[in-house]
Design a protein around this motif. Structure first.
Motif, short mmCIF file in Angstrom:
data_model
loop_
_atom_site.label_atom_id
_atom_site.label_comp_id
_atom_site.label_asym_id
_atom_site.label_seq_id
_atom_site.Cartn_x
_atom_site.Cartn_y
_atom_site.Cartn_z
N ASP A 405 39.73 40.77 42.81
CA ASP A 405 39.02 41.93 43.35
C ASP A 405 39.27 43.16 42.48
O ASP A 405 40.28 43.28 41.80
CB ASP A 405 39.48 42.20 44.78
CG ASP A 405 38.39 42.91 45.59
OD1 ASP A 405 37.35 43.26 45.00
OD2 ASP A 405 38.59 43.12 46.79
N SER A 406 38.32 44.10 42.55
CA SER A 406 38.42 45.28 41.70
C SER A 406 37.72 46.45 42.36
O SER A 406 36.74 46.28 43.08
CB SER A 406 37.78 45.01 40.33
OG SER A 406 37.80 46.18 39.54
N TYR A 407 38.23 47.65 42.09
CA TYR A 407 37.61 48.88 42.57
C TYR A 407 37.04 49.70 41.42
O TYR A 407 36.61 50.83 41.63
CB TYR A 407 38.64 49.74 43.31
CG TYR A 407 38.90 49.30 44.73
CD1 TYR A 407 38.29 49.94 45.80
CD2 TYR A 407 39.75 48.24 45.00
CE1 TYR A 407 38.53 49.54 47.10
CE2 TYR A 407 40.00 47.83 46.30
CZ TYR A 407 39.38 48.48 47.34
OH TYR A 407 39.62 48.09 48.63
N MET A 420 38.89 44.96 34.66
CA MET A 420 40.27 45.02 35.13
C MET A 420 40.34 44.73 36.62
O MET A 420 39.63 45.33 37.42
CB MET A 420 40.85 46.41 34.85
CG MET A 420 42.34 46.49 34.96
SD MET A 420 43.13 45.52 33.67
CE MET A 420 44.74 45.27 34.42
N GLY A 421 41.20 43.77 37.00
CA GLY A 421 41.42 43.48 38.40
C GLY A 421 42.55 44.32 38.97
O GLY A 421 43.39 44.85 38.23
N SER A 458 39.63 52.61 35.57
CA SER A 458 38.77 51.81 34.72
C SER A 458 39.33 51.72 33.31
O SER A 458 39.94 52.68 32.82
CB SER A 458 37.37 52.42 34.66
OG SER A 458 36.75 52.43 35.92
N PRO A 459 39.15 50.59 32.62
CA PRO A 459 39.45 50.56 31.18
C PRO A 459 38.67 51.67 30.48
O PRO A 459 37.47 51.86 30.75
CB PRO A 459 38.97 49.17 30.75
CG PRO A 459 38.95 48.35 32.00
CD PRO A 459 38.61 49.31 33.10
N THR A 460 39.33 52.41 29.62
CA THR A 460 38.74 53.61 29.04
C THR A 460 38.89 53.58 27.52
O THR A 460 39.97 53.27 27.01
CB THR A 460 39.43 54.87 29.58
OG1 THR A 460 39.43 54.83 31.01
CG2 THR A 460 38.70 56.13 29.13
#
Length: 534
Positions: A405-407, A420-421, A458-460
């Motif tokens: 799951d991820s937000y 990214m989880g 978030s991956p940035t």
């Protein structure tokens, strides 16, 4: 110094001497017992767990705890305040006026960030000095028509002055907001409804990140008040959107009531906002230009289970609308893959109509062509026309870790999708072949509890590297590419005096923001500027 927290009766003995006796449980912070999260005060010095002075002798000491009926107890040694930190590559740290979880934005020589419950804060990006703070409460959006219809709203004026007074404390602000909300509820409890959803304590009211066109800053907090300020803090307009895009059907007053967690989106001269409905305002005046029809009214007939479909196509969560362009038209993509035409708000399609239930919490990213990526990594793509889409996702080889799951939204860069989880697993997929290249558990330590969600950033992309941060201020730095290449692992220790004793480390949910040679990271209480220092 010992700090004790316990669910039942507790006694503590040091070297045979009783040093503490508590017959009742220590009060634990419950946000629903306060004025929702407006009265959060996580770092209130007077309401924390008990402190006990303890004198330890040289050598071994014996600490004995006796808990009533096997109840849970937590012990911490020492105070975590006024700790000397190493400050290499930390240019400045600024204490913000209140907590928050939204990301900062950089506009020219300034940094803007939201704070609880409705504050917009402006800082000098070079020094971290706070330049101005503005409040955006529901009471400030009361119109002249509202005042004519409800003369008692004149009582709001002195309370607004108290709220914005120089040197006003958090406690003063809570008191003023409680009084203002009582007046508003008495006048029209639907038009001025304060959101009370039980999900708000996790993120707060100021979760939606502000946006800017370079000359103005726009905010749309969870109270559904939209406002525009210039860079000097002058308010250009403010608008109460509760009557426009919030519905009584979705619950304005109960613990499961609606609220918005989506950030405002600028698209040309339009400010796009989402709560129960999607709407567009004229960014210059705040005038309502259009409101998209409810999703369920266009594609669903009476034969469908509306309760089930509301769960499937829930637009009221944390997914912010995303802009894309296809077929010569500007389009807006919302949760549940609703595609709306930006010019007039026409709902073009709802994904593949009745698609399986999907996760509306993770954000979207457009690849610049015809594909929208979201968690998984999964995608839906425009197939010949804006009202026709197809869905798919990257395939995992046997034995690969699934991020779960991820937000957060994925990162799309040079044909690769980084997802990214919450638990710390990174999956990188090839967008063209829809294949997962690798998945890996990163060197992170995400924290989970009822109100914290692990890796919430978030991956940035920063310069030529990918930065991935968990909610304990651990940051993994990678070289982008088809193979995993870690180049750094960094951590910011920032211990906060919380009410509970079991967790001290700062737990942000924001994304790092890059500007020139600086990285701006928003913690729960502080804003950090990271850059090379002598």
């Amino acid at each position: 110094m010992l700090q004790l927290e316990h669910d039942g009766g507790l006694k503590a003995f040091l070297n045979g001497q009783e040093i503490y006796k508590g017959e009742k449980p220590t009060p634990r912070w419950n946000p629903r017992n306060d004025f929702n999260v407006c009265d959060h005060r996580r770092f209130d010095q007077e309401t924390r767990v008990p402190r006990v002075e303890a004198v330890f002798k040289p050598g071994w000491n014996r600490l004995l705890l006796k808990a009533l009926d096997g109840s849970h107890a937590t012990v911490q040694w020492g105070e975590r305040e006024d700790i000397p930190y190493r400050t290499k590559n930390i240019r400045w740290v600024t204490r913000l006026p209140d907590w928050g979880t939204g990301s900062p934005i950089v506009v020219k020589d300034r940094v803007f960030v939201g704070c609880e419950p409705d504050l917009l804060v402006c800082l000098d990006k070079k020094t971290g000095q706070r330049l101005w703070t503005r409040h955006v409460p529901i009471a400030a959006a009361v119109t002249e028509e509202d005042r004519k219809a409800h003369p008692e709203l004149a009582k709001l004026d002195p309370l607004l002055k108290d709220l914005e007074a120089e040197g006003a404390t958090v406690a003063n602000g809570v008191k003023a907001r409680k009084a203002m909300q009582a007046i508003l509820d008495a006048a029209d409890k639907d038009r001025f409804a304060w959101p009370k959803s039980k999900g708000l304590p996790a993120s707060g009211y100021s979760f939606p990140t502000p946006t800017s066109d370079g000359e103005h800053v726009y905010v749309f907090f969870a109270n559904s008040i939209a406002a525009c300020f210039d860079l000097e803090g002058r308010r250009i307009w403010i608008r109460n959107l509760i009557p426009e895009i919030a519905t009584v059907e979705n619950g304005l007053h109960g613990p499961n009531g609606s609220f918005n967690m989506s950030a405002p989106l600028l698209l040309g001269d339009k400010l796009i906002l989402l709560r129960d409905y999607l709407c567009a305002l004229d960014k210059r005046t705040g005038e309502l230009l259009w409101k998209a029809p409810p999703l369920l009214e266009k594609y669903v007939d009476k034969s469908h289970d509306r309760k089930e479909l509301k769960e499937r196509y829930n637009t009221n969560f944390s997914t912010s609308p995303a802009a894309c362009r296809f077929g010569g038209e500007d389009l807006i993509v919302c949760a549940s893959f609703a595609v709306v035409r930006a010019s007039d708000g026409e709902l073009l399609c709802l994904g593949d109509k009745l698609v399986p239930r999907t996760n509306p919490r993770a954000g979207f990213v457009w690849d610049g062509a015809n594909t929208i990526w979201y968690c998984g990594p999964r995608y839906f793509a425009f197939d010949g026309a804006p009202d026709q889409t197809k869905k798919g996702g990257c395939e995992y080889a046997r034995g690969m870790l699934d991020p779960g799951d991820s937000y957060v939204a994925p990162l799309y860069h040079e044909g690769l999708v980084y997802h990214m989880g919450m638990g710390g697993v990174l999956a990188v997929g090839d967008a063209a072949s829809a294949k997962i290249l690798y998945s890996k558990m990163l060197d992170l330590s995400p924290w989970f509890s009822h109100w914290t969600f692990g890796c919430s950033s978030s991956p940035t992309l920063g310069g030529s590297h990918v930065f991935i941060m968990d909610n304990q201020l651990n940051v993994v730095v990678l070289k982008p590419g088809r193979e995993y290449r870690q180049v750094a692992l960094n951590r910011i220790d920032n211990f906060l005096p919380r009410r509970e004793a079991e967790r001290w480390q700062d737990s942000p949910m924001s994304n790092p923001v890059f500007d020139a040679d600086c990285i701006y990271i928003r913690g729960e209480r502080d804003l950090f500027c990271i850059g090379a220092t002598p």
